[in-house]
Design a protein around this motif. Structure first.
Motif, PDB file in Angstrom:
ATOM      1  N   THR A 216       0.847  -1.180   0.000  1.00  0.00           N
ATOM      2  CA  THR A 216       0.000   0.000   0.000  1.00  0.00           C
ATOM      3  C   THR A 216       0.889   1.238   0.000  1.00  0.00           C
ATOM      4  N   PHE A 217       0.545   2.184  -0.861  1.00  0.00           N
ATOM      5  CA  PHE A 217       1.215   3.488  -0.809  1.00  0.00           C
ATOM      6  C   PHE A 217       0.230   4.562  -1.263  1.00  0.00           C
ATOM      7  N   HIS A 218       0.361   5.744  -0.660  1.00  0.00           N
ATOM      8  CA  HIS A 218      -0.522   6.872  -0.941  1.00  0.00           C
ATOM      9  C   HIS A 218       0.322   8.100  -1.243  1.00  0.00           C
ATOM     10  N   ASN A 219      -0.026   8.785  -2.306  1.00  0.00           N
ATOM     11  CA  ASN A 219       0.635  10.036  -2.690  1.00  0.00           C
ATOM     12  C   ASN A 219       2.152   9.891  -2.762  1.00  0.00           C
ATOM     13  N   LEU A 220       2.598   8.791  -3.330  1.00  0.00           N
ATOM     14  CA  LEU A 220       4.024   8.511  -3.482  1.00  0.00           C
ATOM     15  C   LEU A 220       4.627   9.482  -4.490  1.00  0.00           C
ATOM     16  N   LYS A 221       5.740  10.081  -4.112  1.00  0.00           N
ATOM     17  CA  LYS A 221       6.439  11.016  -4.995  1.00  0.00           C
ATOM     18  C   LYS A 221       7.900  10.615  -5.093  1.00  0.00           C
ATOM     19  N   VAL A 222       8.434  10.733  -6.302  1.00  0.00           N
ATOM     20  CA  VAL A 222       9.852  10.473  -6.530  1.00  0.00           C
ATOM     21  C   VAL A 222      10.394  11.572  -7.433  1.00  0.00           C
ATOM     22  N   ASN A 223      11.404  12.245  -6.959  1.00  0.00           N
ATOM     23  CA  ASN A 223      12.127  13.237  -7.752  1.00  0.00           C
ATOM     24  C   ASN A 223      13.556  12.753  -7.920  1.00  0.00           C
ATOM     25  N   ILE A 224      14.068  12.861  -9.131  1.00  0.00           N
ATOM     26  CA  ILE A 224      15.462  12.529  -9.407  1.00  0.00           C
ATOM     27  C   ILE A 224      16.070  13.714 -10.138  1.00  0.00           C
ATOM     28  N   ASN A 225      17.152  14.249  -9.583  1.00  0.00           N
ATOM     29  CA  ASN A 225      17.808  15.433 -10.157  1.00  0.00           C
ATOM     30  C   ASN A 225      16.807  16.566 -10.376  1.00  0.00           C
ATOM     31  N   ASN A 226      16.004  16.833  -9.362  1.00  0.00           N
ATOM     32  CA  ASN A 226      14.986  17.888  -9.386  1.00  0.00           C
ATOM     33  C   ASN A 226      13.916  17.692 -10.464  1.00  0.00           C
ATOM     34  N   LYS A 227      13.782  16.490 -10.982  1.00  0.00           N
ATOM     35  CA  LYS A 227      12.742  16.180 -11.969  1.00  0.00           C
ATOM     36  C   LYS A 227      11.750  15.213 -11.334  1.00  0.00           C
ATOM     37  N   SER A 228      10.469  15.515 -11.467  1.00  0.00           N
ATOM     38  CA  SER A 228       9.427  14.653 -10.918  1.00  0.00           C
ATOM     39  C   SER A 228       9.268  13.422 -11.804  1.00  0.00           C
ATOM     40  N   ILE A 229       9.532  12.250 -11.229  1.00  0.00           N
ATOM     41  CA  ILE A 229       9.388  10.987 -11.959  1.00  0.00           C
ATOM     42  C   ILE A 229       8.030  10.360 -11.657  1.00  0.00           C
ATOM     43  N   LEU A 230       7.663  10.313 -10.395  1.00  0.00           N
ATOM     44  CA  LEU A 230       6.340   9.843  -9.964  1.00  0.00           C
ATOM     45  C   LEU A 230       5.739  10.935  -9.094  1.00  0.00           C
ATOM     46  N   ASP A 231       4.471  11.248  -9.306  1.00  0.00           N
ATOM     47  CA  ASP A 231       3.848  12.348  -8.572  1.00  0.00           C
ATOM     48  C   ASP A 231       2.459  11.931  -8.102  1.00  0.00           C
ATOM     49  N   ASN A 232       2.328  11.782  -6.796  1.00  0.00           N
ATOM     50  CA  ASN A 232       1.050  11.443  -6.166  1.00  0.00           C
ATOM     51  C   ASN A 232       0.460  10.125  -6.674  1.00  0.00           C
ATOM     52  N   ILE A 233       1.285   9.082  -6.676  1.00  0.00           N
ATOM     53  CA  ILE A 233       0.853   7.757  -7.089  1.00  0.00           C
ATOM     54  C   ILE A 233       0.330   7.010  -5.858  1.00  0.00           C
ATOM     55  N   SER A 234      -0.830   6.388  -5.992  1.00  0.00           N
ATOM     56  CA  SER A 234      -1.418   5.622  -4.892  1.00  0.00           C
ATOM     57  C   SER A 234      -1.871   4.264  -5.397  1.00  0.00           C
ATOM     58  N   ALA A 235      -1.716   3.251  -4.554  1.00  0.00           N
ATOM     59  CA  ALA A 235      -2.190   1.909  -4.909  1.00  0.00           C
ATOM     60  C   ALA A 235      -2.280   1.050  -3.658  1.00  0.00           C
ATOM     61  N   SER A 236      -3.117   0.045  -3.764  1.00  0.00           N
ATOM     62  CA  SER A 236      -3.231  -0.977  -2.735  1.00  0.00           C
ATOM     63  C   SER A 236      -3.333  -2.302  -3.472  1.00  0.00           C
ATOM     64  N   ILE A 237      -2.381  -3.176  -3.232  1.00  0.00           N
ATOM     65  CA  ILE A 237      -2.319  -4.448  -3.951  1.00  0.00           C
ATOM     66  C   ILE A 237      -2.612  -5.575  -2.972  1.00  0.00           C
ATOM     67  N   LYS A 238      -3.592  -6.361  -3.311  1.00  0.00           N
ATOM     68  CA  LYS A 238      -4.044  -7.452  -2.442  1.00  0.00           C
ATOM     69  C   LYS A 238      -3.146  -8.676  -2.545  1.00  0.00           C
ATOM     70  N   GLN A 239      -3.177  -9.491  -1.512  1.00  0.00           N
ATOM     71  CA  GLN A 239      -2.431 -10.744  -1.482  1.00  0.00           C
ATOM     72  C   GLN A 239      -2.814 -11.610  -2.675  1.00  0.00           C
ATOM     73  N   ASN A 240      -1.828 -12.250  -3.282  1.00  0.00           N
ATOM     74  CA  ASN A 240      -1.973 -13.139  -4.440  1.00  0.00           C
ATOM     75  C   ASN A 240      -2.367 -12.427  -5.732  1.00  0.00           C
ATOM     76  N   ALA A 241      -2.376 -11.105  -5.737  1.00  0.00           N
ATOM     77  CA  ALA A 241      -2.681 -10.369  -6.967  1.00  0.00           C
ATOM     78  C   ALA A 241      -1.510 -10.500  -7.932  1.00  0.00           C
ATOM     79  N   ARG A 242      -1.820 -10.540  -9.188  1.00  0.00           N
ATOM     80  CA  ARG A 242      -0.799 -10.523 -10.238  1.00  0.00           C
ATOM     81  C   ARG A 242      -1.021  -9.239 -11.005  1.00  0.00           C
ATOM     82  N   ILE A 243      -0.010  -8.422 -11.058  1.00  0.00           N
ATOM     83  CA  ILE A 243      -0.163  -7.120 -11.698  1.00  0.00           C
ATOM     84  C   ILE A 243       0.860  -6.964 -12.817  1.00  0.00           C
TER      85      ILE A 243
END
Length: 95
Positions: free
Chosen positions: A6-33
């Motif tokens: 589970t993650f909410h509003n995940l952000k990743v910046n690399i070298n001052n560049k936004s790579i992921l911005d406000n990503i949210s997900a919840s992955i259930k047990q045994n899910a294949r994604i």
């Protein structure tokens, strides 16, 4: 089934560049994604965060799981398709 990732509003910046911005997900047990997206859209970055190779800029990942991440060049080193399929099956079965 409970969520293993589970993650909410995940952000990743690399070298001052936004790579992921406000990503949210919840992955259930045994899910294949699958992760599908254009080159440079952040798929590898997300996998590195989920496999604990990198840290997000903000937020955190709540996890009760084991994840494997195999780099593309490592897959190319495997000589036989059968070997790769055995590895893949083992990973999918929790091995």
């Amino acid at each position: 089934m409970h969520s293993v990732i589970t993650f909410h509003n995940l952000k990743v910046n690399i070298n001052n560049k936004s790579i992921l911005d406000n990503i949210s997900a919840s992955i259930k047990q045994n899910a294949r994604i699958g992760l599908v997206g254009n080159n440079g859209s952040g798929k590898t970055t997300l996998l590195k965060i989920l496999s604990k190779q990198n840290e997000p800029t903000s937020s955190r990942v709540l996890a009760d799981y084991k994840i494997a991440y195999v780099k593309q060049f490592e897959i190319k080193k495997i000589n036989q398709k059968k070997q790769f399929m055995n590895i893949f099956k083992a990973l999918m079965n929790g091995g």
